[in-house]
Enzyme design. Structure first.
Site, PDB file in Angstrom:
ATOM      1  N   SER A  71     -53.981  90.931  90.397  1.00 21.68           N
ATOM      2  CA  SER A  71     -53.934  92.317  89.932  1.00 21.68           C
ATOM      3  C   SER A  71     -54.636  93.284  90.878  1.00 21.68           C
ATOM      4  CB  SER A  71     -54.532  92.421  88.537  1.00 21.68           C
ATOM      5  OG  SER A  71     -55.913  92.195  88.599  1.00 21.68           O
TER       6      SER A  71
ATOM      7  N   LYS B 277     -59.266  96.299  80.745  1.00 21.78           N
ATOM      8  CA  LYS B 277     -59.407  97.072  81.982  1.00 21.78           C
ATOM      9  C   LYS B 277     -59.494  98.568  81.699  1.00 21.78           C
ATOM     10  CE  LYS B 277     -57.300  93.638  84.954  1.00 21.78           C
ATOM     11  NZ  LYS B 277     -56.120  93.226  85.687  1.00 21.78           N
TER      12      LYS B 277
END
Lengths: 149, 811
Positions: free
Chosen positions: B687, B730
């Site tokens: 990511s 996140k």
């Protein structure tokens, strides 16, 4: 040789055991009772009865006759004596010491039907023999009688 | 009588000086005869000397110390007994055994000779005659006490009693009793040293009293023990007799009674046909084997298990959906998807009573309440709850049991659990299913396959039972922290429900509704004495804990409560309101500081987002360029995947250098180094791709990346941005540190639904599908969102928010 030694030590051990036993016996015997100074030792004593009399026999060698007192009471006999240590007075070391000396006193109970007056005492071969004849009925004895040798 | 006083008598003339025989741990009383062991040279010399004289006298004096080998005048007691040596035998070892007799109490006035043996000047201690009433009473008390004691002590001849009765002199009575009590040497010596009969008797009475007490206590204990013993003996005897009577009457012995009882219990347990057949076979076998054989107890234990299993006993489900919802809400905040699943199950059960129990798997970080949720579910449905932990279980037999052939064989944990709850439809929680071990003893996860397959578990077969047991009514719930370690076949059988970590405002709510009241109660405080201000809870959540769950949060709140409790208990405070300011005083300096967003002052730095077990965090990615030979250096404890995405990013940039306005030859004589700070924390995953690419482009073009921008997404060589996981965590992390714009893959936009509404409202999301869109957001339209979002952002771009200044959230 070895076996001789073994026998010797075996005997010693036996002696030790006897000593222990003696100590206990002594402790529980009447020696701990009240006497003016207490008995120092106890001569072996037999008491037996024949058809005609009651016999008291003490094994006590080495006594002087004048040092023996025998008293008859109504139903008891008292023997008191002193044995003096007659070994020579010189420098010596004991390895074994068993023979007692000094004062002793023994009291033996007697049956009631005895003739106090006819009692006899004899000291021979280290034995003191007191013979008291029996009679048919119990007698009164007011005062203690001293028996003379 | 006068006549008896005549005749031979010996007045023992006790000399003024006599040799001394020191005694160790012994005291000789007058008139007492005792055997002694003589070993010391001086003592032997003393005996030899004494034996030379008519009455063989010496002084028997106890030493003050038993260990003194060379006693001198000073180390002897002052009072002793003159004794006569009655008998003596020298032993081969050089020592001698003697028998002595005590005669007279004496006091040692001085030592006149030291060698070869001690000689003392002595002075007889007169014992005055005392025949007062008091003395007689004392003597009688002594006799009574002594006889009482003697009667309590076994193995003492009866004669001793007689002897005591016959002692007429009170002084001698005292001596005799003192000599025969088990007294310390010092105590005996003290009695010996009292010349006065009355005082001596008094002392003996007190000693005797103590001894009688000791002996009585001892005999009481003894008789208690004896009572116990004779009781068991009596019982045994009676039992044997009863057996004999039963035999005479033709009644069955207890073995057949046992078998009968077992038969009854089997009938009551309502075994299914197959199990009943097996149980009957075992029962027949039991009848044939003698009770003493090991086989007997094996068969009996097996039958007991068969009787006690809940073959047909089940609790009635409470299918009131509203009530269940209320209970679930009472116990846990949010977790809506789990709660809904449970309510759905209840609804289906209501419509179709024979539906199978679901097999759920709760996955989430520690402390989010997986286990307690299981308990709460059981409460909501009204079922029993049983929990076993599979953490570290590495033996297949733990799940499925051992065969009966093994000594001490037992069924597996599943069957054991069912026996314990005694119903066949409990909520059965298998904790830590991701931590199952595996070794040469087999693979427990494979054994679990059978348990957790709704198609198979109606005929679950435990090795020990050897007959199928129906597990289909059991509601299995497994829990784990991670999904990856669970073997795929096992994962496939379960309905996975993720319990994500709590966001800050969730924690805040949980703390206020559940944790603070609970801790206040547990620490003996009341809501009236202690109050937590919101800013205090905020600070605890941010600076004293870092976790996805709330376990540490609760612990830290508990710790505050304890400290307050201390203040309250010691009377220093009556009511405390805890604000953020007081926390360092109670808990020490803050433990954590979140990576704060800082203004990016130079090119080559970009902010990424990471996911950890304890929630999300932000990640700075720094790159720098220097002369070199076209190499790429990557540091920061990176895994393979993250390294590969760095290479992919670089390759993409080299391939599209011209489009990006970069010298295409930039790499030939240079070297690029990319570093992921917090170098000690391992990092992996795809990511970070967009962030790495942005960092390199920023470095090469010299353009700074916008300071309020966080980004995440996987990249491909064609420059496409692929979706990634952990969006909620996140986003929460970015929000926490004050970043207000977030670049994320377009295909992840749907995951934003998980993010709480109020947080979503404060953020600007930039969904992207290609890298160029990312770069646009990072550099190209740097000032574009100014108009709309900056007002909302309250200037966070210019003045990066530290956690403390983070805007308050709507509550």
């Amino acid at each position: 040789m070895a076996s001789e030694d073994d026998k010797f030590f075996g005997r010693l051990r036996l002696l030790e055991r006897q000593l222990d036993k003696l100590a206990t016996d002594f402790f529980f015997s009447e020696s701990f009772l009240d006497t003016p100074h207490g008995s120092f030792w106890q001569p072996p004593t037999d008491v037996y009865e024949t058809e005609g009399s009651v016999v008291v026999r003490l094994e006590a060698p080495g006594l002087d006759v004048k040092d023996i007192l025998i008293v008859l009471r109504a139903n008891a006999l008292l023997v008191r004596a002193v044995r003096h240590d007659t070994t020579p007075h010189e420098r010596k070391t004991y390895h074994q010491l068993e023979i007692r000396s000094g004062l002793f006193e023994r009291v033996v109970s007697l049956p009631p039907n005895i003739c106090h007056e006819e009692a006899e005492a004899k000291y021979a071969d280290g034995f003191l023999l007191i013979t008291v004849p029996k009679c048919d009925e119990a007698r009164e004895l007011r005062d203690p009688v001293q028996l003379r040798l | 009588m006068a006549i008896e006083e005549q005749g031979p008598d010996e007045t023992l003339d006790i000399p003024e000086q006599l040799p001394i025989l020191p005694l160790i741990n012994t005291v000789i009383f007058p008139q007492m005869v005792a055997p002694l062991q003589v070993l010391r040279q001086k003592s032997l010399a003393c005996i030899d000397e004494a034996a030379l004289h008519e009455h063989k006298l010496m002084v028997l004096v106890a030493q003050q110390s038993a260990t003194d080998d060379e006693p001198t005048g000073g180390s002897l007691h002052a009072v002793g007994t003159v004794g006569s040596l009655l008998q003596m035998l020298k032993l081969p070892n050089g020592g001698a055994r003697i028998i002595v007799r005590g005669i007279q109490r004496v006091r040692l006035t001085r030592i006149v000779q030291e060698e070869p043996y001690l000689v003392a000047q002595i002075e007889p201690l007169e014992e005055p005659d005392d025949d007062s009433l008091e003395v007689r009473a004392l003597a009688r008390t002594v006799v009574d006490l002594f006889q009482r004691m003697v009667s309590l002590v076994p193995n003492v001849p009866e004669e001793v009693k007689v002897i005591v009765m016959n002692i007429t002199s009170p002084g001698r009575l005292a001596d005799f009793v003192a000599a025969n009590l088990s007294l310390e040497t010092e105590e005996k010596q003290a009695v010996l040293a009292i010349p006065d009969a009355r005082a001596r008797l008094q002392r003996v009475v007190s000693l005797l009293n103590r001894e009688v007490e000791v002996v009585e206590l001892g005999s009481r204990i003894q008789s208690q023990v004896q009572d116990e013993v004779s009781k068991t003996q009596k019982e045994y005897y009676l039992r044997e007799q009863m057996k004999a009577i039963q035999r005479e009457l033709g009644q069955a012995d207890d073995r057949s009674a046992e078998i009968e009882e077992m038969q009854e219990r089997l009938a009551k347990a309502k075994l299914p046909e197959e199990a009943m057949k097996e149980a009957n076979r075992e029962l027949d076998r039991l009848k044939r084997i003698p009770p003493s054989s090991a086989e007997y107890s094996v068969a009996r234990t097996y039958l007991e298990w068969m009787c006690e299993l809940p073959w047909s006993a089940a609790t009635d489900d409470n299918l009131d959906i509203e009530r269940a919802a209320r209970i679930l809400d009472e116990d846990h905040h949010d977790l809506a998807n789990v709660k809904n699943r449970i309510l759905e199950y209840l609804a289906v059960r209501k419509l179709k009573p024979d539906s199978k129990g679901p097999i759920l798997c709760f996955v989430g970080p520690p402390g989010v309440g997986k286990t307690s949720l299981g308990r709460s579910i059981a409460r909501a449905i009204g079922r029993k709850f049983h929990r076993i932990s599979l953490g570290g279980v590495r033996d297949e037999a733990e799940i499925r049991g051992h065969r009966r052939t093994y000594i001490g064989a037992l069924p597996g944990r599943i069957i054991q659990g069912l026996r314990r709850v005694a119903f066949n439809n409990p909520v059965f929680m298998l904790d830590e299913v991701d931590k199952l071990g595996m070794d040469f003893r087999g693979d427990p996860s494979s054994a679990l396959l059978e348990v957790l397959d709704p198609e198979q578990n109606s005929t679950f077969s435990d090795h020990y039972l050897d007959v199928p047991f129906d597990l289909s009514h059991v509601m299995f719930i497994t829990t784990g922290n991670l999904l990856d370690p669970i073997p795929p076949p096992l994962r496939d059988r379960m309905e996975v429900i993720e319990l994500p970590g709590y966001a800050e405002h969730d924690k805040m709510l949980i703390a206020k509704t559940y944790l603070v009241p609970r801790q206040i109660e547990q620490n003996g405080l009341t809501e009236r004495t202690v109050a937590f201000k919101d800013d205090a809870l905020h600070r605890i959540i941010r600076e004293y804990t870092r976790e996805a769950g709330v376990r540490n949060l609760e612990r830290t709140i508990g710790s505050c409560c304890r400290k307050l409790a201390k203040a309250v208990a010691s009377g220093k405070a009556r009511k405390r309101t805890l604000g953020a300011r007081q926390l360092p005083g109670l808990l020490g300096p803050p433990l954590f500081e979140h990576e704060a967003a800082e203004r990016l002052k130079e090119p080559g730095v970009a902010i990424g987002l990471s996911w950890t077990a304890s929630g999300g965090d932000i990640l700075f990615i720094e790159s720098t360029i220097m002369p070199g030979k076209g190499t790429l250096t990557l540091t920061g404890m990176l895994g393979d995947v993250i390294k590969e995405s760095a290479h992919a990013a670089l390759s993409y940039i080299r391939a599209h250098a011209a489009d990006l306005g970069i010298d295409p030859d930039f790499f030939t004589s240079r070297e690029i180094h990319i570093h992921f700070p917090a170098g000690a924390i391992p990092k992996d995953g795809p990511s970070a791709g967009v962030t790495i690419a942005t960092s390199i482009v920023s470095l090469l073009t010299g353009k700074k990346v916008a300071s309020d921008l966080a980004m995440t997404g996987e990249i491909t060589l064609r420059g496409r941005v692929l979706p990634i996981g952990g969006i909620k965590e996140k986003v929460l992390a970015a929000h926490r540190v004050g970043l207000r714009r977030i670049v994320l893959p377009r295909r992840n936009a749907k995951d934003l639904a998980d993010v709480p509404e109020e947080i979503r409202g404060e953020l600007t999301f930039i969904p992207v599908t290609t890298l160029s869109q990312v770069f646009d957001a990072a550099f190209g339209r740097n000032d574009a969102p100014k108009g709309t979002s900056r007002a909302k952002r309250r200037g966070v771009t210019r003045k990066p928010a530290t956690p403390r200044r983070a805007p308050k959230k709507a509550r």
